[in-house]
Enzyme design. Sequence first.
Site, PDB file in Angstrom:
ATOM      1  N   SER A  40       0.791  -1.235   0.000  1.00 52.08           N
ATOM      2  CA  SER A  40       0.000   0.000   0.000  1.00 52.08           C
ATOM      3  C   SER A  40       0.817   1.275   0.000  1.00 52.08           C
ATOM      4  CB  SER A  40      -0.930   0.016   1.193  1.00 52.08           C
ATOM      5  OG  SER A  40      -0.190   0.292   2.359  1.00 52.08           O
ATOM      6  N   HIS A  67      -5.269  -4.529   1.174  1.00 52.22           N
ATOM      7  CA  HIS A  67      -5.479  -3.391   0.264  1.00 52.22           C
ATOM      8  C   HIS A  67      -6.051  -3.824  -1.072  1.00 52.22           C
ATOM      9  CE1 HIS A  67      -3.814  -0.268   2.812  1.00 52.22           C
ATOM     10  NE2 HIS A  67      -3.009  -1.213   3.246  1.00 52.22           N
ATOM     11  N   LYS A  99     -11.082  -1.304   5.453  1.00 52.79           N
ATOM     12  CA  LYS A  99     -10.647  -0.442   4.361  1.00 52.79           C
ATOM     13  C   LYS A  99     -11.745  -0.414   3.292  1.00 52.79           C
ATOM     14  CE  LYS A  99      -6.013  -0.562   6.068  1.00 52.79           C
ATOM     15  NZ  LYS A  99      -4.706  -1.207   6.171  1.00 52.79           N
TER      16      LYS A  99
HETATM   17  C1  LIG Z   1      -3.978  -1.712   7.507  1.00 51.62           C
HETATM   18  C2  LIG Z   1      -3.234  -2.975   7.282  1.00 51.62           C
HETATM   19  C3  LIG Z   1      -3.433  -4.085   8.104  1.00 51.62           C
HETATM   20  C4  LIG Z   1      -4.239  -3.984   9.361  1.00 51.62           C
HETATM   21  O1  LIG Z   1      -5.596  -3.963   9.092  1.00 51.62           O
HETATM   22  P1  LIG Z   1      -6.566  -3.239  10.138  1.00 51.62           P
HETATM   23  O2  LIG Z   1      -7.883  -3.840   9.868  1.00 51.62           O
HETATM   24  O3  LIG Z   1      -6.475  -1.771   9.846  1.00 51.62           O
HETATM   25  O4  LIG Z   1      -6.032  -3.558  11.505  1.00 51.62           O
HETATM   26  C5  LIG Z   1      -2.851  -5.288   7.776  1.00 51.62           C
HETATM   27  N1  LIG Z   1      -2.080  -5.420   6.677  1.00 51.62           N
HETATM   28  C6  LIG Z   1      -1.830  -4.362   5.881  1.00 51.62           C
HETATM   29  C7  LIG Z   1      -0.970  -4.556   4.688  1.00 51.62           C
HETATM   30  C8  LIG Z   1      -2.385  -3.109   6.158  1.00 51.62           C
HETATM   31  O5  LIG Z   1      -2.096  -2.058   5.395  1.00 51.62           O
END
Ligand SMILES: *Cc1c(COP(=O)(O)O)cnc(C)c1O
Length: 408
Positions: A189, A217, A248
């Site tokens: 990301s 992502h 997300k």
């Molecule tokens: C944001 C993110 C997470 C964590 O996910 P959340 O639901 O926000 O705790 C895990 N892996 C990646 C690659 C992320 O960018």
Amino acid sequence: MDYKAAFRNAVEQVRAEGRYRVFADLKRHRGDFPLATWTTPEGDERDVVVWCSNDYLGQGQNPVVIEAMHRAIDEAGTGSGGTRNISGTTHYHVELEQELADLHGKEAALLFTSGYVSNEATLATLQKILPGLLVFSDELNHASMIAGIRNGRGAYQVFRHNDLAHLEQLLKAAPADAPKLVAFESVYSMDGDIADLAGTAALAKKYGALTYLDEVHAVGLYGVRGGGVSERDGVADQIDIIEGTLGKAFGVMGGYITGETDLVDAIRSHASGFIFTTSLPPALSAGAVASIRYLKAHNEVRVRHQERAASLKARLTAAGLPVMPSVSHIVPVLVGDPTHCKLVSDMLLSDHGIYVQPINYPTVPRGTERLRFTPTPFHTDAMMDDLTRALERLWAQCNIARLGGQAA
Ligand SMILES: *Cc1c(COP(=O)(O)O)cnc(C)c1O
């Protein structure tokens, strides 16, 4: 011990490097995504356009999702009231896990309170269930995967980012009979690049390794039903564990893994981070179900999302701004210095009503500090033109390097 001084010192260190973080106090406008009200440090209110949300498709405001959450609160109240084992498994959770297993074409799914927890808990637990497990981890893996791999206290090796030749070299050198796991992401990301899923899965199979894929992502965003890059590339069945977030693109909150029943059941039975914590509230689970179902059936949202990202990249590139190469919906623009990066971000917010967070070390390597834009289907041409003009002006003002030449 002067505790106060120690805490102040710890903050001062961060401040001296120009990467002290200040939260932007925002209130989003329902129905007017991506607009929000920013409360300034002085207490004034200003309208801003949000350019760095991971609510990539505006699902956090989709009336279908909102309605599902309202209904769940009306039907079942607020919290779940317990851990999954002790009264905290509601019908909403069961339904959500079925929906997730179906999304990735897997036998089973397991919910966690966040994507972070799902990565940490699963990776640490796999090392306990499989004694001697050797983990091969991409060097750019997310902090939550690294935390899980370290907390498992087993052996691990880091392979160069997306470098299958290096991964193969490490796999080949490992004892043939040792249990192995390759842990990687689909969309990275911060750079917006995408791993070779088919190639990685084939390599893992060749050396008898399991595969663990973070699609945080990508879920909701890629594949005709939003099953992620593994769906897009037709390789979901080649990946043993697909992990994702509900926070997300699905616009709610929570994390999960999917895989074979035996594997998922083993994690369910052994992972502390799953067992000893209150389960998601019913309303979050209901909202996630509605969001996943909606995105399974509305591929046009994804098409529009990709078009918006391409359009922003084209505009910024045409203006000579240093857009970093990205094959995904992420649009990173290189600044290359933490102080400049924060300054540009501050000026965008205060002078232009544009909110984008500076991305500094340790999230990215020093010297690659950047602004990371996440255009959504709701970012208009006019918003993109405003953003491009503002960046052009600030780049001139702050004397930052442009594409094809250093600033004077
Ligand atoms: C944001 C993110 C997470 C964590 O996910 P959340 O639901 O926000 O705790 C895990 N892996 C990646 C690659 C992320 O960018």
